[in-house]
Scaffold this motif. Structure first.
Motif, PDB file in Angstrom:
ATOM      1  N   ALA A   1       1.415   9.436  -5.697  1.00 21.03           N
ATOM      2  CA  ALA A   1       1.845  10.799  -5.405  1.00 21.03           C
ATOM      3  C   ALA A   1       2.806  11.308  -6.470  1.00 21.03           C
ATOM      4  O   ALA A   1       2.718  12.472  -6.906  1.00 21.03           O
ATOM      5  CB  ALA A   1       2.503  10.857  -4.038  1.00 21.03           C
TER       6      ALA A   1
ATOM      7  N   ILE B   1       0.836  -1.203   0.000  1.00 23.65           N
ATOM      8  CA  ILE B   1       0.000   0.000   0.000  1.00 23.65           C
ATOM      9  C   ILE B   1       0.869   1.251   0.000  1.00 23.65           C
ATOM     10  O   ILE B   1       0.606   2.206  -0.749  1.00 23.65           O
ATOM     11  CB  ILE B   1      -0.951  -0.010   1.210  1.00 23.65           C
ATOM     12  N   ASP B   2       1.913   1.258   0.821  1.00 20.36           N
ATOM     13  CA  ASP B   2       2.822   2.415   0.874  1.00 20.36           C
ATOM     14  C   ASP B   2       3.480   2.645  -0.481  1.00 20.36           C
ATOM     15  O   ASP B   2       3.600   3.793  -0.934  1.00 20.36           O
ATOM     16  CB  ASP B   2       3.899   2.192   1.938  1.00 20.36           C
TER      17      ASP B   2
ATOM     18  N   GLU C   1       0.946   4.161  -2.848  1.00 15.22           N
ATOM     19  CA  GLU C   1       0.692   5.559  -2.503  1.00 15.22           C
ATOM     20  C   GLU C   1       1.819   6.463  -2.984  1.00 15.22           C
ATOM     21  O   GLU C   1       1.567   7.577  -3.479  1.00 15.22           O
ATOM     22  CB  GLU C   1       0.514   5.696  -0.987  1.00 15.22           C
ATOM     23  N   GLN C   2       3.057   5.993  -2.865  1.00 16.31           N
ATOM     24  CA  GLN C   2       4.189   6.779  -3.348  1.00 16.31           C
ATOM     25  C   GLN C   2       4.155   6.926  -4.858  1.00 16.31           C
ATOM     26  O   GLN C   2       4.422   8.015  -5.397  1.00 16.31           O
ATOM     27  CB  GLN C   2       5.500   6.118  -2.917  1.00 16.31           C
TER      28      GLN C   2
END
Length: 218
Positions: A209, A201-202, A205-206
């Motif tokens: 972004a 998930i991280d 998300e990166q």
């Protein structure tokens, strides 16, 4: 001195103790206490066979005791390794002894999105990519475990080999067997799988972004 009566009483007492241990093992739900009681049973049967010089029973029980001791050591080592893995770098090295080696060629697809999942993989060498998310998995990563946790047991992404290498595979059936033998394994495995999920998930998300930042007008 007549020792026949003593031998008979020792044999009877040993049979009673062994029966108690056997009954006790039927109440065990996990493998570790079951192995401990099995070893105690082996010791009692060996002790009662010595006065009567029943060498066959002694030999058989010694062999079974060695096997029970080895399995007990293996399970205790598994629990220690999993605990250490959870508290450190989330390595899956502890699962290697239960896995099967497989060589992958460049361009080979290990599994496709939405197909039925029945195993997970540990990357030993080479390069692999989750096609839908574009995430490249490093050596030492484990992949495919989320299919075991999902209600439908379907793959959530496609895994492709982009540079030939070696992976290790383990079936969900084997993982479930380890869980049944020791529920503590299931708890730590769940924590590890959850950590992997949050890592994915991280990463997504990166990437999102970065994509949004690149799409903004100058």
């Amino acid at each position: 001195m007549d020792t026949s009566h003593l031998t008979q009483h020792v044999g009877t007492a040993g049979a009673v103790f062994a029966s108690v241990f056997v009954v006790a093992t039927t109440t065990m739900r996990t493998m570790i206490p079951l192995r401990v009681f099995a070893i105690l049973t082996n010791i009692v049967l060996i002790a009662t066979a010595i006065p009567s010089r029943n060498y066959l029973v002694i030999l058989v029980q010694l062999l079974v005791m060695v096997l029970n001791t080895y399995r007990l050591h293996q399970m205790l080592q598994l629990v220690r390794d999993v605990k250490r893995s959870v508290s450190s770098d989330l390595s899956m090295e502890w699962l290697k002894p239960f896995m099967t080696e497989r060589r992958c060629a460049t361009g080979e697809v290990l599994f496709y999105k939405d197909e039925k999942a029945d195993s997970m993989y540990y990357i030993v060498s080479g390069r692999y990519r989750l096609v839908e998310s574009g995430i490249e998995l490093p050596v030492g990563a484990i992949v495919g475990e989320l299919g075991m946790l999902s209600p439908s047991n379907l793959r959530t992404q496609t895994l492709e080999c982009i540079e030939g290498g070696v992976i290790l595979s383990v079936s969900y059936a084997q993982v479930e067997q380890l869980y049944v033998q020791n529920p503590a394994f299931g708890f730590y495995f769940l924590r590890l799988s959850s950590a992997r999920l949050f890592e994915n998930i991280d990463t997504l998300e990166q990437q999102l972004a970065s994509a949004l930042a690149a799409a903004k007008p100058a």
